[in-house]
Structure formats: structure tokens, C-alpha cells
Write a protein that holds these residues in place. Structure first.
Motif, short mmCIF file in Angstrom:
data_model
loop_
_atom_site.label_atom_id
_atom_site.label_comp_id
_atom_site.label_asym_id
_atom_site.label_seq_id
_atom_site.Cartn_x
_atom_site.Cartn_y
_atom_site.Cartn_z
N VAL A 3 0.78 -1.05 -0.09
CA VAL A 3 0.05 0.26 -0.24
C VAL A 3 0.99 1.12 0.05
N ASN A 4 0.43 1.70 -0.84
CA ASN A 4 1.20 3.36 -0.72
C ASN A 4 0.29 4.59 -0.45
N VAL A 28 13.61 6.44 4.91
CA VAL A 28 13.47 5.79 6.60
C VAL A 28 12.34 4.19 6.51
N GLU A 29 13.07 3.31 7.07
CA GLU A 29 12.66 2.24 6.84
C GLU A 29 12.00 2.43 8.46
N PHE A 30 10.93 2.19 8.69
CA PHE A 30 10.16 2.04 10.25
C PHE A 30 10.41 0.70 10.43
N ASN A 31 8.75 0.11 11.37
CA ASN A 31 8.96 -1.06 11.60
C ASN A 31 7.62 -1.07 10.56
N ASN A 32 6.68 -1.36 10.51
CA ASN A 32 5.72 -1.76 9.66
C ASN A 32 5.41 -0.78 8.39
N TYR A 33 6.16 0.45 8.28
CA TYR A 33 6.02 1.39 6.90
C TYR A 33 7.89 2.42 6.87
N ASN A 34 7.36 2.70 5.43
CA ASN A 34 8.30 3.83 4.45
C ASN A 34 7.78 4.72 4.67
N VAL A 35 9.20 6.40 5.14
CA VAL A 35 9.01 7.13 4.96
C VAL A 35 9.57 7.93 4.08
N SER A 36 9.74 8.71 2.56
CA SER A 36 10.51 8.80 2.35
C SER A 36 9.34 9.98 1.59
N PHE A 37 11.12 11.27 0.85
CA PHE A 37 10.35 12.42 0.80
C PHE A 37 11.25 12.98 -0.78
N LEU A 42 8.59 22.69 -6.92
CA LEU A 42 7.49 23.75 -5.92
C LEU A 42 6.62 22.91 -4.84
N GLN A 43 7.28 21.92 -4.98
CA GLN A 43 5.88 20.72 -3.64
C GLN A 43 7.59 20.64 -2.97
N PHE A 44 6.61 19.87 -2.04
CA PHE A 44 7.57 18.94 -0.73
C PHE A 44 6.12 17.60 -0.40
N ILE A 45 7.14 16.44 -1.90
CA ILE A 45 6.29 15.20 -1.53
C ILE A 45 6.38 14.06 -0.43
N VAL A 46 5.95 14.02 0.89
CA VAL A 46 5.76 12.81 0.83
C VAL A 46 5.43 11.08 0.74
N ARG A 47 5.95 10.37 1.27
CA ARG A 47 5.58 9.38 0.04
C ARG A 47 5.69 7.86 1.18
N LEU A 48 4.12 6.85 1.93
CA LEU A 48 4.11 6.38 3.32
C LEU A 48 4.29 5.57 2.28
N GLU A 49 5.07 4.10 2.16
CA GLU A 49 4.80 2.62 1.63
C GLU A 49 4.78 1.38 3.05
N SER A 50 4.17 0.48 2.49
CA SER A 50 4.09 -0.33 3.58
C SER A 50 3.03 -1.34 3.25
N ASN A 51 3.45 -3.19 3.11
CA ASN A 51 3.10 -4.11 2.96
C ASN A 51 2.24 -4.63 4.15
N GLY A 54 -2.81 -0.80 6.20
CA GLY A 54 -3.95 -0.48 5.25
C GLY A 54 -3.62 1.25 5.14
N ILE A 55 -4.57 1.32 3.97
CA ILE A 55 -4.19 2.74 3.86
C ILE A 55 -4.88 4.12 4.89
N ASN A 56 -5.88 3.54 5.63
CA ASN A 56 -6.11 4.06 6.48
C ASN A 56 -4.94 4.40 7.98
N ASP A 57 -4.89 3.36 8.56
CA ASP A 57 -3.31 3.24 8.55
C ASP A 57 -2.58 4.35 8.36
N LEU A 58 -1.72 4.01 7.17
CA LEU A 58 -0.47 5.44 6.97
C LEU A 58 -1.61 6.66 6.83
#
Length: 330
Positions: A3-4, A28-37, A42-51, A54-58
Motif C-alpha cells: 500500500v502506498n 527511512v524504514e520504520f517497523n511497519n512502513y517506509n517514509v521518503s521525501f 514547487l512541492q514537497f512530496i511525502v510518500r508512505l509505503e507498507s506491505n 492498510g491505507i487508513n493506517d498510513l
């Protein structure tokens, strides 16, 4: 299933305030998800990814990060779009987070960059603090919202949030024995000055109240502790330069306390902050609040000291000039 979510945030806010690239090249890799920037022009993009999540948790993790980001920057940057919300729903959410334009300032960017370890460790600590002190942190966020038209109300919200932050995080760190000794010393000096046999009712009530509350940690005690706690003292000017008792830091503290009590507890007080004083000192209270969080999440040493003190000293001069210099009643 992987899920991204991706959230695009404006890099330029307010009157052309450009967000510093604090999280550049962080993945950065956390326990259950990854965060990258990612920063674009003109933009700052935040990406969250997990296998695993779910999307609500992210989405919930993103809003935790957004709260963290608001304290790091000193304001909430505008969100352009997010994978987890349609345009109408996102607009409703973003409107709630709109920071008042006067708080969106380049001079509030004390932290210029972080390493991956800085971010990972500080965000993990923020998640713990936000869980313990979610309500006072939310009150702080509300105080900076565009919908807050009156500076007195914003000031009260920040004072209340500082009280809550103290109770949830700092209460075990205050030296209550030292406070008790200070009150006893004050009581002793007060009694030495008075002829006990001729005390009027007002003087008697004052001594009685001090005696009954000798073990009580009041809001003024808490403020005194919080002001002195961080590495940087935002009230250095008031403490060091205002020597006259009529314009002392103690009197300013009394105004903070009385303002909070008058409006939040409906206690009639006269020595309170007026609208102009609230509008000026709210900036210092915001500085103090952010510094306290920075200290707790262990990033206070990342502050650009030259930038911080330049901003602080300029603000001291502005307060001094606006409130009438030596004729000020602060």
C-alpha cells in the motif's frame, strides 16, 4: 499487498515563504512502513509505503507527521493533494489546518536540515509525546489557525496547552522542594515586614492563602519551570534588561497567569494582557512551545543558533518599541 500513499505539499507558503529542504534525501524504514521525501521546484512530496498496514493506517501516520511538520516549521504548509482523499474532502481538512498568515515566516525556520537518523529518532519520540499530550498539542495547533481572529483567545489556548504539556510530560521533573522553600522564604520576609497584631483582612487572607498552598504547584510555578527548561531562553530580554520592578519578568508572568485564569476559569482579574500585548507575546510563547518539543524529541541541537538569536533579538526590539520602551507597563 503493498500500500502506498503520496501527499503533495506546497513548498512556498504565505507571502513567498519557501520551506527549507529539511528532509532532503531521507528514506527511512520504520517497523511497519517506509517514509521518503522529495523536493521539487514547487512541492514537497511525502510518500508512505507498507506491505503490512492498510491505507487508513498510513493516512493516520501522515497526519501525525503533519503535526510534527507544523512544529518543526512553525506553521502548517498547504496540502495540494493526497491519495487518500478526494479534492472536496481534502479541502475541508486543509481548511481546518490553515495557519494564520502572520505566523508563516522564514525567520521561524530554525532547523535547516536533518539526517535520516535525526528524522527517524525524533519522529518516533514525537509519536510517543503526541500520544501522551495529544490534547495540549492540538490546542497549540488551534491557537495558530487562521480562524482564530482574536489574539487574546490564541494566547489563552497556548497558555492552556503549556499547562497541559507540563502535566503530561514535565510534572515529575520540577523540584517541588525548591518551590516550597521559595514560598517559605517569601512568607518569612512578608511576616518580618508586617506587624502581626495589626494585620488587616486583606493581608491576613494573603498570608493564609500562601500557607494553605505551600505544597501546591500553581500555574506560575509551571510557567517559570517551562521558560527555564529549554537550552534557549526566549524571555532572556525580559529577565536581564527589565530591571525595574514595575516592568519585571515577574509582572509579565503574573499577566500570563491572570489572563489564562480570567478567561478559562472566569476569575475576575485586572492585571492581564491586552490585545496588543497578546499579539506580540504570542510569538514568544510559540517559540517556547516549539523549543520544549524540540528538546523532548532531541533535535534542539540542530537549531541554527545564529538564526534563532537574530530572530529573537529582532522580536525583542519590536516588542520594546511597540509597547513604549521604558514606559511600557509590561
Amino acid at each position: 499487498m503493498n500500500v502506498n500513499i503520496s501527499v503533495k505539499i506546497k513548498k512556498i507558503n504565505g507571502t513567498i515563504v519557501i520551506m527549507p529542504e529539511i528532509f532532503n534525501n531521507i528514506n527511512v524504514e520504520f517497523n511497519n512502513y517506509n517514509v521518503s521525501f522529495e523536493y521539487t521546484n514547487l512541492q514537497f512530496i511525502v510518500r508512505l509505503e507498507s506491505n503490512k498496514l492498510g491505507i487508513n493506517d498510513l493516512e493516520n501516520i501522515f497526519w501525525e507527521f503533519y503535526s510534527y511538520l507544523g512544529i518543526i516549521l512553525g506553521y502548517f504548509p498547504d496540502i495540494i493533494n493526497a491519495d487518500f482523499a478526494d479534492e472536496k474532502h481534502l479541502a475541508e481538512i486543509v481548511e481546518q489546518y490553515k495557519t494564520k498568515d502572520c505566523y508563516i515566516r522564514t525567520s521561524e525556520h530554525y532547523i535547516k536540515c536533518m539526517s535520516e537518523d535525526n528524522f527517524k529518532n525524533s519522529f518516533k519520540k514525537f509519536l510517543i509525546i503526541n500520544k501522551k499530550a495529544k490534547f495540549p498539542i492540538s490546542m497549540f495547533n488551534v491557537a495558530m489557525m487562521r480562524s482564530m481572529h482574536y489574539p487574546e483567545i490564541s494566547m489563552i489556548n497556548i497558555l492552556q496547552s503549556l499547562d497541559g504539556l507540563y502535566e503530561q510530560i514535565y510534572s515529575s521533573r520540577l523540584n517541588s522542594h525548591k518551590i516550597r522553600l521559595q514560598k517559605l522564604e517569601y512568607l518569612k520576609n512578608l511576616l518580618n515586614e508586617k506587624n502581626i497584631s495589626v494585620l488587616d483582612d486583606k493581608e491576613y487572607e494573603k498570608i493564609k492563602n500562601i500557607t494553605l498552598k505551600i505544597d501546591e504547584i500553581n500555574f506560575k510555578d509551571k510557567l517559570n519551570f517551562l521558560v527555564d527548561y529549554p537550552k534557549f531562553n526566549v524571555f532572556e530580554y525580559e529577565k536581564q534588561l527589565l530591571k525595574d520592578n514595575n516592568y519585571s519578568f515577574n509582572n509579565l508572568l503574573n499577566k500570563f497567569v491572570n489572563t489564562r485564569n480570567k478567561f478559562s476559569h472566569s476569575i475576575d482579574k485586572n492585571n492581564v494582557l491586552n490585545g496588543e500585548e497578546s499579539a506580540l507575546y504570542i510569538f514568544k510563547m510559540i517559540m517556547l512551545y516549539r523549543l520544549l518539543i524540540f528538546a523532548e524529541i532531541k533535535i534542539i541541537d540542530l537549531i541554527d543558533e545564529e538564526e534563532f538569536y537574530k530572530n529573537l533579538h529582532e522580536w525583542d526590539k519590536y516588542i520594546h518599541t511597540t509597547l513604549g520602551g521604558e514606559n511600557s507597563n509590561v
